[in-house]
Scaffold this active site. Structure first.
Site, PDB file in Angstrom:
ATOM      1  N   GLY A  41       0.775  -1.250   0.000  1.00 54.06           N
ATOM      2  CA  GLY A  41       0.000   0.000   0.000  1.00 54.06           C
ATOM      3  C   GLY A  41       0.797   1.286   0.000  1.00 54.06           C
ATOM      4  O   GLY A  41       0.299   2.314  -0.440  1.00 54.06           O
ATOM      5  N   GLU A  95       4.036   3.755   6.064  1.00 48.64           N
ATOM      6  CA  GLU A  95       2.796   2.981   5.921  1.00 48.64           C
ATOM      7  C   GLU A  95       1.771   3.769   5.119  1.00 48.64           C
ATOM      8  O   GLU A  95       1.780   4.997   5.144  1.00 48.64           O
ATOM      9  CB  GLU A  95       2.197   2.727   7.316  1.00 48.64           C
ATOM     10  CG  GLU A  95       2.413   1.333   7.855  1.00 48.64           C
ATOM     11  CD  GLU A  95       1.497   0.284   7.226  1.00 48.64           C
ATOM     12  OE1 GLU A  95       1.041   0.452   6.079  1.00 48.64           O
ATOM     13  OE2 GLU A  95       1.251  -0.730   7.890  1.00 48.64           O
ATOM     14  N   ASP A  96       0.869   3.049   4.464  1.00 55.89           N
ATOM     15  CA  ASP A  96      -0.242   3.741   3.813  1.00 55.89           C
ATOM     16  C   ASP A  96      -1.269   4.203   4.839  1.00 55.89           C
ATOM     17  O   ASP A  96      -1.670   5.354   4.873  1.00 55.89           O
ATOM     18  CB  ASP A  96      -0.892   2.868   2.719  1.00 55.89           C
ATOM     19  CG  ASP A  96      -1.342   1.489   3.201  1.00 55.89           C
ATOM     20  OD1 ASP A  96      -1.031   1.098   4.358  1.00 55.89           O
ATOM     21  OD2 ASP A  96      -1.997   0.771   2.421  1.00 55.89           O
ATOM     22  N   ASP A  99      -4.644   1.289  10.893  1.00 53.91           N
ATOM     23  CA  ASP A  99      -6.051   1.066  11.234  1.00 53.91           C
ATOM     24  C   ASP A  99      -6.119   0.485  12.652  1.00 53.91           C
ATOM     25  O   ASP A  99      -6.072   1.231  13.623  1.00 53.91           O
ATOM     26  CB  ASP A  99      -6.651   0.139  10.172  1.00 53.91           C
ATOM     27  CG  ASP A  99      -8.134  -0.113  10.338  1.00 53.91           C
ATOM     28  OD1 ASP A  99      -8.769   0.596  11.126  1.00 53.91           O
ATOM     29  OD2 ASP A  99      -8.675  -1.031   9.671  1.00 53.91           O
ATOM     30  N   THR A 100      -6.161  -0.831  12.810  1.00 52.58           N
ATOM     31  CA  THR A 100      -6.139  -1.402  14.173  1.00 52.58           C
ATOM     32  C   THR A 100      -4.775  -1.181  14.818  1.00 52.58           C
ATOM     33  O   THR A 100      -4.659  -1.125  16.041  1.00 52.58           O
ATOM     34  CB  THR A 100      -6.421  -2.923  14.159  1.00 52.58           C
ATOM     35  OG1 THR A 100      -5.364  -3.584  13.468  1.00 52.58           O
ATOM     36  CG2 THR A 100      -7.754  -3.235  13.501  1.00 52.58           C
ATOM     37  N   GLY A 101      -3.735  -1.093  13.991  1.00 56.06           N
ATOM     38  CA  GLY A 101      -2.365  -0.941  14.500  1.00 56.06           C
ATOM     39  C   GLY A 101      -1.632  -2.265  14.614  1.00 56.06           C
ATOM     40  O   GLY A 101      -0.434  -2.291  14.886  1.00 56.06           O
ATOM     41  N   ASN A 102      -2.337  -3.368  14.397  1.00 52.73           N
ATOM     42  CA  ASN A 102      -1.724  -4.694  14.594  1.00 52.73           C
ATOM     43  C   ASN A 102      -0.588  -4.974  13.614  1.00 52.73           C
ATOM     44  O   ASN A 102       0.431  -5.556  13.994  1.00 52.73           O
ATOM     45  CB  ASN A 102      -2.785  -5.794  14.490  1.00 52.73           C
ATOM     46  CG  ASN A 102      -3.693  -5.786  15.706  1.00 52.73           C
ATOM     47  OD1 ASN A 102      -3.221  -5.693  16.835  1.00 52.73           O
ATOM     48  ND2 ASN A 102      -4.989  -5.845  15.482  1.00 52.73           N
ATOM     49  N   THR A 103      -0.737  -4.572  12.361  1.00 50.27           N
ATOM     50  CA  THR A 103       0.314  -4.807  11.367  1.00 50.27           C
ATOM     51  C   THR A 103       1.596  -4.105  11.785  1.00 50.27           C
ATOM     52  O   THR A 103       2.672  -4.705  11.834  1.00 50.27           O
ATOM     53  CB  THR A 103      -0.115  -4.263   9.979  1.00 50.27           C
ATOM     54  OG1 THR A 103      -1.408  -4.761   9.677  1.00 50.27           O
ATOM     55  CG2 THR A 103       0.863  -4.664   8.896  1.00 50.27           C
ATOM     56  N   LYS A 127      -5.998   6.288  10.861  1.00 55.11           N
ATOM     57  CA  LYS A 127      -7.460   6.057  10.989  1.00 55.11           C
ATOM     58  C   LYS A 127      -7.744   5.556  12.401  1.00 55.11           C
ATOM     59  O   LYS A 127      -7.191   4.556  12.828  1.00 55.11           O
ATOM     60  CB  LYS A 127      -7.908   5.030   9.940  1.00 55.11           C
ATOM     61  CG  LYS A 127      -9.408   4.837   9.885  1.00 55.11           C
ATOM     62  CD  LYS A 127      -9.854   4.099   8.624  1.00 55.11           C
ATOM     63  CE  LYS A 127      -9.655   2.603   8.722  1.00 55.11           C
ATOM     64  NZ  LYS A 127     -10.216   1.893   7.538  1.00 55.11           N
ATOM     65  N   PHE A 148     -13.737   3.115   4.794  1.00 55.40           N
ATOM     66  CA  PHE A 148     -12.774   2.290   4.057  1.00 55.40           C
ATOM     67  C   PHE A 148     -12.400   3.055   2.806  1.00 55.40           C
ATOM     68  O   PHE A 148     -13.236   3.328   1.939  1.00 55.40           O
ATOM     69  CB  PHE A 148     -13.345   0.908   3.710  1.00 55.40           C
ATOM     70  CG  PHE A 148     -12.260  -0.019   3.239  1.00 55.40           C
ATOM     71  CD1 PHE A 148     -11.490  -0.736   4.147  1.00 55.40           C
ATOM     72  CD2 PHE A 148     -11.960  -0.123   1.882  1.00 55.40           C
ATOM     73  CE1 PHE A 148     -10.453  -1.554   3.715  1.00 55.40           C
ATOM     74  CE2 PHE A 148     -10.918  -0.934   1.438  1.00 55.40           C
ATOM     75  CZ  PHE A 148     -10.168  -1.657   2.362  1.00 55.40           C
ATOM     76  N   ASP A 155      -5.838  -0.179  -1.519  1.00 51.99           N
ATOM     77  CA  ASP A 155      -6.641  -1.078  -2.348  1.00 51.99           C
ATOM     78  C   ASP A 155      -7.891  -1.594  -1.642  1.00 51.99           C
ATOM     79  O   ASP A 155      -7.995  -1.553  -0.417  1.00 51.99           O
ATOM     80  CB  ASP A 155      -5.809  -2.306  -2.728  1.00 51.99           C
ATOM     81  CG  ASP A 155      -5.580  -3.240  -1.538  1.00 51.99           C
ATOM     82  OD1 ASP A 155      -5.039  -2.764  -0.521  1.00 51.99           O
ATOM     83  OD2 ASP A 155      -5.977  -4.416  -1.605  1.00 51.99           O
ATOM     84  N   ARG A 161      -5.723   0.833  -6.521  1.00 55.71           N
ATOM     85  CA  ARG A 161      -4.482   1.479  -6.070  1.00 55.71           C
ATOM     86  C   ARG A 161      -4.089   2.614  -7.015  1.00 55.71           C
ATOM     87  O   ARG A 161      -3.385   3.542  -6.638  1.00 55.71           O
ATOM     88  CB  ARG A 161      -3.332   0.463  -6.043  1.00 55.71           C
ATOM     89  CG  ARG A 161      -3.495  -0.657  -5.028  1.00 55.71           C
ATOM     90  CD  ARG A 161      -2.171  -1.399  -4.885  1.00 55.71           C
ATOM     91  NE  ARG A 161      -2.298  -2.715  -4.281  1.00 55.71           N
ATOM     92  CZ  ARG A 161      -2.289  -2.943  -2.968  1.00 55.71           C
ATOM     93  NH1 ARG A 161      -2.191  -1.949  -2.132  1.00 55.71           N
ATOM     94  NH2 ARG A 161      -2.395  -4.172  -2.495  1.00 55.71           N
TER      95      ARG A 161
HETATM   96  P1  IMP Z   1      -4.025  -2.638  10.663  1.00 54.93           P
HETATM   97  O1  IMP Z   1      -3.142  -3.795  10.995  1.00 54.93           O
HETATM   98  O2  IMP Z   1      -5.449  -2.885  11.063  1.00 54.93           O
HETATM   99  O3  IMP Z   1      -3.525  -1.319  11.221  1.00 54.93           O
HETATM  100  O4  IMP Z   1      -4.120  -2.563   9.090  1.00 54.93           O
HETATM  101  C1  IMP Z   1      -3.202  -1.921   8.314  1.00 54.93           C
HETATM  102  C2  IMP Z   1      -3.313  -2.324   6.876  1.00 54.93           C
HETATM  103  O5  IMP Z   1      -4.658  -2.651   6.498  1.00 54.93           O
HETATM  104  C3  IMP Z   1      -2.904  -1.180   5.984  1.00 54.93           C
HETATM  105  O6  IMP Z   1      -1.526  -1.192   5.727  1.00 54.93           O
HETATM  106  C4  IMP Z   1      -3.771  -1.386   4.763  1.00 54.93           C
HETATM  107  O7  IMP Z   1      -3.117  -2.238   3.835  1.00 54.93           O
HETATM  108  C5  IMP Z   1      -5.036  -2.073   5.285  1.00 54.93           C
HETATM  109  N1  IMP Z   1      -6.143  -1.118   5.490  1.00 54.93           N
HETATM  110  C6  IMP Z   1      -6.657  -0.681   6.670  1.00 54.93           C
HETATM  111  N2  IMP Z   1      -7.646   0.213   6.484  1.00 54.93           N
HETATM  112  C7  IMP Z   1      -7.745   0.369   5.141  1.00 54.93           C
HETATM  113  C8  IMP Z   1      -8.576   1.203   4.300  1.00 54.93           C
HETATM  114  O8  IMP Z   1      -9.417   2.009   4.737  1.00 54.93           O
HETATM  115  N3  IMP Z   1      -8.383   1.070   2.951  1.00 54.93           N
HETATM  116  C9  IMP Z   1      -7.454   0.224   2.404  1.00 54.93           C
HETATM  117  N4  IMP Z   1      -6.634  -0.545   3.148  1.00 54.93           N
HETATM  118  C10 IMP Z   1      -6.803  -0.481   4.501  1.00 54.93           C
HETATM  119 MG    MG Z   2      -3.918  -3.265   1.728  1.00 57.16          MG
END
Ligand code: IMP
Ligand code: MG
Length: 171
Positions: A41, A95-96, A99-103, A127, A148, A155, A161
């Site tokens: 992303g 990072e793009d 969201d949850t922060g887990n990644t 977010k 979203f 994506d 994208r």
């Molecule tokens: P997390 O682990 O929930 O913080 O997710 C992070 C990853 O989820 C990002 O690097 C994105 O690839 C994907 N993601 C989370 N929210 C969105 C969104 O609104 N649109 C597209 N991809 C998202």
């Molecule tokens: Mg993605």
């Protein structure tokens, strides 16, 4: 048919990346900066950001995938590891969207094992609504509450994208 509601224009994105790039350039003047883009992303964001950073730096990538469609699988899979030697260096993870922060948490844990001097976070979008873990975002271009979004590297099922601006996707 999916509906695309405009959220951020190309101009807004450009202006904000210029500002963040200038700030990073000031903060890393005396440092040994390595930008690490989180695939896939961040690829467009990283390519614009690097050109707004005026201090010498190197670029690498880390592959991490956490999503299938619009809902998290809760699983993070590493698909690419950095090639550069990171020990003793100043890492800025790009990072793009957080969201949850887990990644990001998993990526930070992994990069820490490589003994860098510092690790900071730069995200295009912060977010908030679904944040599950405490992440200190050092550089954020935009904050949104929920939704979203797609475009500018982001994506939905690997599509959209290529859109030059950012849209809220209504399925
Ligand atoms: P997390 O682990 O929930 O913080 O997710 C992070 C990853 O989820 C990002 O690097 C994105 O690839 C994907 N993601 C989370 N929210 C969105 C969104 O609104 N649109 C597209 N991809 C998202
Ligand atoms: Mg993605």
């Amino acid at each position: 048919m999916p509906e695309f509601i405009p959220v951020l224009s190309e101009q807004q994105i450009t202006d904000q990346i210029n500002k963040v790039g200038q700030k990073i350039s000031r903060d890393y003047k005396t440092k040994d900066l390595v930008l690490i883009g989180v695939l896939k992303g961040s690829f467009i964001f990283l390519s614009d950001l690097t050109r707004q950073i005026s201090v010498d730096h190197e670029i690498d990538f880390i592959g991490a995938s956490s999503y299938e469609g619009a809902t998290s699988t809760g699983q993070i899979v590493f698909t690419k590891q950095p090639d550069l030697e990171l020990e003793g260096r100043d890492i800025l993870l790009v990072e793009d969207i957080v969201d949850t922060g887990n990644t990001l948490l998993k990526i930070i844990e992994f990069v820490k094992l490589l003994n860098p001097k510092s690790i900071k976070i730069c995200t295009l979008i912060d977010k908030h609504e679904r944040r599950e873990v405490k992440i200190n975002v050092d550089y954020s271009c935009f904050s949104i509450e929920k939704g979203f979004i797609v475009g500018y590297g982001l994506d939905y099922n690997e599509k959209y994208r290529n859109l030059p601006a950012i849209y809220d996707l209504k399925l």
